[in-house]
Design a protein around this motif. Structure first.
Motif, short mmCIF file in Angstrom:
data_model
loop_
_atom_site.label_atom_id
_atom_site.label_comp_id
_atom_site.label_asym_id
_atom_site.label_seq_id
_atom_site.Cartn_x
_atom_site.Cartn_y
_atom_site.Cartn_z
N VAL A 54 0.87 -1.18 0.00
CA VAL A 54 0.00 0.00 0.00
C VAL A 54 0.90 1.22 0.00
O VAL A 54 1.87 1.30 0.77
N SER A 55 0.60 2.18 -0.87
CA SER A 55 1.35 3.44 -0.86
C SER A 55 0.38 4.60 -0.81
O SER A 55 -0.76 4.50 -1.25
N LEU A 56 0.85 5.71 -0.26
CA LEU A 56 -0.01 6.85 0.00
C LEU A 56 0.83 8.12 -0.06
O LEU A 56 1.93 8.16 0.50
N GLN A 57 0.32 9.13 -0.71
CA GLN A 57 0.98 10.44 -0.69
C GLN A 57 0.25 11.29 0.33
O GLN A 57 -0.98 11.40 0.30
N VAL A 58 1.01 11.89 1.25
CA VAL A 58 0.45 12.71 2.32
C VAL A 58 0.99 14.12 2.20
O VAL A 58 2.20 14.32 2.10
N TYR A 59 0.08 15.11 2.21
CA TYR A 59 0.50 16.51 2.19
C TYR A 59 0.60 17.00 3.63
O TYR A 59 -0.38 16.99 4.38
#
Length: 91
Positions: free
Chosen positions: A4-9
């Motif tokens: 699982v990958s996720l971009q977080v601001y």
């Protein structure tokens, strides 16, 4: 198992100021998670402009329909007993 990958601001915050988790489990007929699991995600790269990439590996321990989301909380435990509501779910 799957990745699982996720971009977080984070804006001006730093990755060590937060905890990012994959939150997943079996879902009911409304797609609401009924039996939950969580896995801490690790920051793997800075994407620039306050964006960071997080990853982890998730294992589905039982069969059935599954849902997955992410939750972001402040790092550490001090906030948990003193200030409720510091939890962010994806929009």
């Amino acid at each position: 198992k799957f990745k699982v990958s996720l971009q977080v601001y984070l804006g001006e915050m730093k990755p060590d100021e937060i905890k990012v988790e994959a939150y997943y489990g079996n879902v009911d007929n409304r797609n609401e998670i009924t039996r939950s699991f969580s896995e801490t995600m690790k920051m793997v790269s800075a994407a620039g402009d306050g964006n960071y990439m997080y990853e982890c590996e998730v294992e589905c321990p039982i069969s059935g329909r599954f849902g997955i989301t992410a939750r972001v909380t402040p790092a550490g435990n001090d906030w948990q007993n003193s200030v409720p509501g510091f939890l962010a779910w994806p929009k």
